[in-house]
Motif scaffolding. Structure first.
Motif, PDB file in Angstrom:
ATOM      1  N   VAL A 148       0.679  -0.970   0.243  1.00 46.03           N
ATOM      2  CA  VAL A 148       0.004  -0.528   0.036  1.00 46.03           C
ATOM      3  C   VAL A 148       0.962   1.374  -0.512  1.00 46.03           C
ATOM      4  N   GLY A 149       0.414   1.719  -1.060  1.00 45.45           N
ATOM      5  CA  GLY A 149       1.553   3.464  -0.889  1.00 45.45           C
ATOM      6  C   GLY A 149       3.093   2.579  -2.056  1.00 45.45           C
ATOM      7  N   PRO A 150       3.970   3.727  -1.666  1.00 44.10           N
ATOM      8  CA  PRO A 150       3.802   5.096  -0.762  1.00 44.10           C
ATOM      9  C   PRO A 150       3.359   5.779  -1.765  1.00 44.10           C
ATOM     10  N   ASN A 151       2.638   6.789  -1.358  1.00 44.81           N
ATOM     11  CA  ASN A 151       2.419   7.965  -2.022  1.00 44.81           C
ATOM     12  C   ASN A 151       3.332   9.244  -1.742  1.00 44.81           C
ATOM     13  N   GLU A 152       2.839  10.067  -3.027  1.00 47.94           N
ATOM     14  CA  GLU A 152       4.056  10.929  -3.726  1.00 47.94           C
ATOM     15  C   GLU A 152       3.675  12.264  -2.995  1.00 47.94           C
ATOM     16  N   GLY A 153       4.883  13.193  -2.229  1.00 47.69           N
ATOM     17  CA  GLY A 153       4.225  14.010  -1.735  1.00 47.69           C
ATOM     18  C   GLY A 153       5.915  15.209  -0.986  1.00 47.69           C
ATOM     19  N   ASP A 154       4.912  15.957  -0.178  1.00 47.22           N
ATOM     20  CA  ASP A 154       6.410  16.626   0.315  1.00 47.22           C
ATOM     21  C   ASP A 154       6.504  15.737   1.228  1.00 47.22           C
ATOM     22  N   MET A 155       8.192  15.121   2.219  1.00 51.82           N
ATOM     23  CA  MET A 155       8.574  14.331   2.416  1.00 51.82           C
ATOM     24  C   MET A 155       9.654  15.007   3.860  1.00 51.82           C
ATOM     25  N   ALA A 156       8.946  14.748   4.761  1.00 50.11           N
ATOM     26  CA  ALA A 156      10.502  15.465   5.911  1.00 50.11           C
ATOM     27  C   ALA A 156      11.568  15.504   5.420  1.00 50.11           C
ATOM     28  N   CYS A 157      12.402  15.370   4.795  1.00 50.70           N
ATOM     29  CA  CYS A 157      13.781  15.313   4.161  1.00 50.70           C
ATOM     30  C   CYS A 157      13.432  16.398   3.405  1.00 50.70           C
ATOM     31  N   GLY A 158      12.617  16.804   2.881  1.00 54.03           N
ATOM     32  CA  GLY A 158      12.635  18.606   2.086  1.00 54.03           C
ATOM     33  C   GLY A 158      12.068  18.253   0.282  1.00 54.03           C
ATOM     34  N   GLU A 159      11.929  17.280   0.410  1.00 53.07           N
ATOM     35  CA  GLU A 159      11.964  16.566  -1.296  1.00 53.07           C
ATOM     36  C   GLU A 159      10.465  16.311  -1.983  1.00 53.07           C
ATOM     37  N   TYR A 160      10.208  16.089  -2.647  1.00 54.37           N
ATOM     38  CA  TYR A 160       8.451  15.646  -3.083  1.00 54.37           C
ATOM     39  C   TYR A 160       9.038  14.667  -4.274  1.00 54.37           C
ATOM     40  N   GLY A 161       7.902  13.330  -3.705  1.00 55.16           N
ATOM     41  CA  GLY A 161       8.580  12.491  -4.722  1.00 55.16           C
ATOM     42  C   GLY A 161       7.122  11.620  -4.252  1.00 55.16           C
ATOM     43  N   PRO A 162       7.786  10.266  -5.040  1.00 54.48           N
ATOM     44  CA  PRO A 162       6.965   8.889  -3.821  1.00 54.48           C
ATOM     45  C   PRO A 162       7.803   8.466  -2.884  1.00 54.48           C
ATOM     46  N   GLY A 163       7.642   7.643  -1.731  1.00 53.36           N
ATOM     47  CA  GLY A 163       8.046   7.750  -1.062  1.00 53.36           C
ATOM     48  C   GLY A 163       7.536   7.966  -0.028  1.00 53.36           C
ATOM     49  N   ARG A 164       5.918   8.438   0.453  1.00 51.91           N
ATOM     50  CA  ARG A 164       6.014   8.975   1.656  1.00 51.91           C
ATOM     51  C   ARG A 164       4.603   7.749   2.137  1.00 51.91           C
ATOM     52  N   MET A 165       5.216   7.453   3.165  1.00 58.04           N
ATOM     53  CA  MET A 165       4.349   6.243   3.698  1.00 58.04           C
ATOM     54  C   MET A 165       2.436   7.041   3.750  1.00 58.04           C
ATOM     55  N   ALA A 166       1.990   5.746   2.518  1.00 48.15           N
ATOM     56  CA  ALA A 166       0.595   5.608   2.847  1.00 48.15           C
ATOM     57  C   ALA A 166      -0.113   6.707   4.807  1.00 48.15           C
ATOM     58  N   GLU A 167      -1.251   6.894   4.254  1.00 50.25           N
ATOM     59  CA  GLU A 167      -1.711   7.846   5.001  1.00 50.25           C
ATOM     60  C   GLU A 167      -2.692   6.250   6.067  1.00 50.25           C
ATOM     61  N   PRO A 168      -2.735   6.424   7.328  1.00 54.07           N
ATOM     62  CA  PRO A 168      -3.438   5.160   8.226  1.00 54.07           C
ATOM     63  C   PRO A 168      -4.354   4.940   7.841  1.00 54.07           C
ATOM     64  N   SER A 169      -4.968   6.018   7.192  1.00 57.04           N
ATOM     65  CA  SER A 169      -6.275   5.545   7.017  1.00 57.04           C
ATOM     66  C   SER A 169      -6.508   4.827   5.548  1.00 57.04           C
ATOM     67  N   GLN A 170      -6.123   5.003   4.856  1.00 57.90           N
ATOM     68  CA  GLN A 170      -5.379   3.770   3.532  1.00 57.90           C
ATOM     69  C   GLN A 170      -4.927   2.506   3.948  1.00 57.90           C
ATOM     70  N   ILE A 171      -3.978   2.020   4.852  1.00 61.35           N
ATOM     71  CA  ILE A 171      -3.447   1.282   4.985  1.00 61.35           C
ATOM     72  C   ILE A 171      -4.440   0.311   5.889  1.00 61.35           C
ATOM     73  N   VAL A 172      -5.879   1.027   6.477  1.00 60.85           N
ATOM     74  CA  VAL A 172      -6.238   0.264   7.031  1.00 60.85           C
ATOM     75  C   VAL A 172      -6.982  -0.044   5.660  1.00 60.85           C
ATOM     76  N   THR A 173      -7.488   0.612   4.894  1.00 60.58           N
ATOM     77  CA  THR A 173      -8.105   0.223   4.432  1.00 60.58           C
ATOM     78  C   THR A 173      -7.830  -1.254   2.873  1.00 60.58           C
ATOM     79  N   ALA A 174      -6.513  -0.903   3.140  1.00 59.69           N
ATOM     80  CA  ALA A 174      -5.479  -2.198   2.451  1.00 59.69           C
ATOM     81  C   ALA A 174      -5.870  -3.517   2.825  1.00 59.69           C
ATOM     82  N   VAL A 175      -6.063  -3.695   4.851  1.00 57.90           N
ATOM     83  CA  VAL A 175      -5.721  -4.003   5.506  1.00 57.90           C
ATOM     84  C   VAL A 175      -7.651  -4.963   5.145  1.00 57.90           C
ATOM     85  N   GLU A 176      -8.490  -3.943   5.503  1.00 56.20           N
ATOM     86  CA  GLU A 176      -9.357  -4.634   5.056  1.00 56.20           C
ATOM     87  C   GLU A 176      -9.920  -5.275   3.948  1.00 56.20           C
TER      88      GLU A 176
END
Ligand code: CTP
Length: 397
Positions: A148-176
């Motif tokens: 599940v994921g990763p998502n694209e977006g601003d990252m804690a390291c200051g860069e932008y792109g795919p690598g952000r962990m999926a949001e908890p709600s998305q992970i829950v959906t994937a678990v379901e």
């Protein structure tokens, strides 16, 4: 929806680990039991105390914690879960999983388990894009690991792109989605797909035009109904389906061996366009051109995989489905082929070039069984796959 499901949640070391606290909260809220495991690096980002407080369970950390081994061995810990979720999953843990390393509790659990694994990768965009990580991703997908994921977006390291962990709600959906029971849950089904390549010498081979699209769509449709699918494919253009175990082969001989290794199964669907002949005594070195002379190739017959499995005396899958690729007298030829090979159903299709079916997006099939023949309207290969998967599900009961 997740009432009483047991989730083993592995938290590895990344800044996204803070989101795993929210993930635990959401999983608990839906009634799931969460057993948390932290890698050493994860404890730099979240404390075992907060993880364990939210999970209302002990947070496991150390492979050599003898108390834990006495309470619950790592093998049991890995297998007592309905699903293993790794969130966040670092590039390092992905690499360890892809290569079978077991040097701490988390990687040992992942190697020892026979439970479905869902990864939520989180890492810097360059690390995600790195060919090594992408290779590991391909390997893990082939092993049947879900993502599940990763998502694209601003990252804690200051860069932008795919690598952000999926949001908890998305992970829950994937678990379901992973835990949702389908009509084929608990059924093991093997699917062959794609062409085979029969070598002439190390650089040349004989192949056919199969793209693997229909077999891939069938494997995906069966997996969506909950089946445990083993997808045995020759060198095909179609991307592998998600959530199935992939076995790659080249020749008909290799395909037969892979099929035999994957039995027993509840059903077997033979959608591969297996080469009927192989070159006898294929050369180990490149055949050189000789002025005025043509190479003489002689052929021998390949094993008929469908007929072999259909005629098994013991361990025959209860439903065996073949395909009949015909250009003339489609129904008559396919009906005779079903009888000759001994399969339960045969899916007949007209592969004359003007139909555009072989290598195309659509298919027009007739489903032939011992006592019926049913012609379906022309439709996408995905729709054929869905209808066929429904029929298979109904037949397996
Ligand atoms: N098949 C197989 N092993 C082979 C040849 C075919 O498992 N060596 C399977 C295919 O996967 C398909 C079915 O048999 O499910 C029919 O394949 P097809 O190519 O239509 O038939 P052939 O046996 O090759 O017969 P022919 O070439 O005479 O049409």
């Amino acid at each position: 929806m997740l009432e009483d499901k047991r989730i083993l949640l592995i938290i590895s070391g990344g800044i996204a680990a803070y989101k795993s606290l929210e993930l635990i909260r959401q999983l608990r809220k839906r009634g799931a039991w969460v057993t948390p495991v932290l890698t050493k690096a994860a404890t730099e980002f979240v404390t075992p105390l907060s993880v364990s407080a939210l999970a209302e369970e002990k947070a496991y950390q150390d492979l050599f914690d003898l108390m834990d081994e006495a309470e619950m061995g790592h093998i049991q810990l890995s297998r007592s879960a309905d699903l293993i979720v790794v969130a966040p999953c670092t590039a390092n843990l992905m690499a360890k999983m892809a290569h079978g390393f077991a040097d701490d509790l988390a990687s040992t659990l992942l190697l020892a388990t026979d439970t479905q694994v869902l990864l939520a990768p989180a890492m810097n965009v360059r690390m995600w894009d790195n060919p090594a990580t992408q290779r590991n991703l391909t390997t893990l997908r082939k092993d049947g690991v879900a993502f599940v994921g990763p998502n694209e977006g601003d990252m804690a390291c200051g860069e932008y792109g795919p690598g952000r962990m999926a949001e908890p709600s998305q992970i829950v959906t994937a678990v379901e989605a992973q835990l949702s029971e389908g009509p084929l849950t608990g059924r093991r089904i093997l699917v062959t797909s794609g062409p085979t390549h029969e070598p002439i010498d190390p650089v040349r081979y004989i192949a056919n035009r199969s793209s693997g699209a229909q077999g891939t769509a069938i494997a995906r449709a069966l997996a969506l109904l909950g089946a445990d699918v083993v997808f045995i494919t020759g060198p095909a253009d179609a991307a592998h389906p998600e959530g199935v175990k992939v076995v790659e082969v080249k020749t008909a001989d290799e395909m037969l061996e892979a099929v035999q290794n994957c039995l027993p199964a509840d059903a077997a669907i033979f959608a591969a366009a297996v080469a009927d002949w192989r070159v006898e005594g294929a050369s180990n070195s490149k055949i050189k051109k000789q002025a005025g002379k043509l190479p003489m190739l002689s052929f021998s017959e390949n094993p008929d995989i469908l007929a072999t499995v259909s005629q098994l005396k013991t361990g025959r899958p209860s439903l065996v489905v073949g395909f009949a690729a015909e250009t003339d007298d489609v129904i008559d030829n396919a009906t005779a082929k079903r009888k000759r090979k001994g399969c339960d159903w045969i899916v007949a299709n007209d592969v004359s070039p003007e139909t555009g079916i072989m290598g195309g997006q659509e298919n027009a099939v007739t489903l032939i069984s011992e006592d019926s023949s049913e012609t379906w309207p022309r439709m996408s290969k995905e729709d054929v796959a869905r209808q066929l998967a429904e029929r298979i599900s109904a037949a397996l009961g």
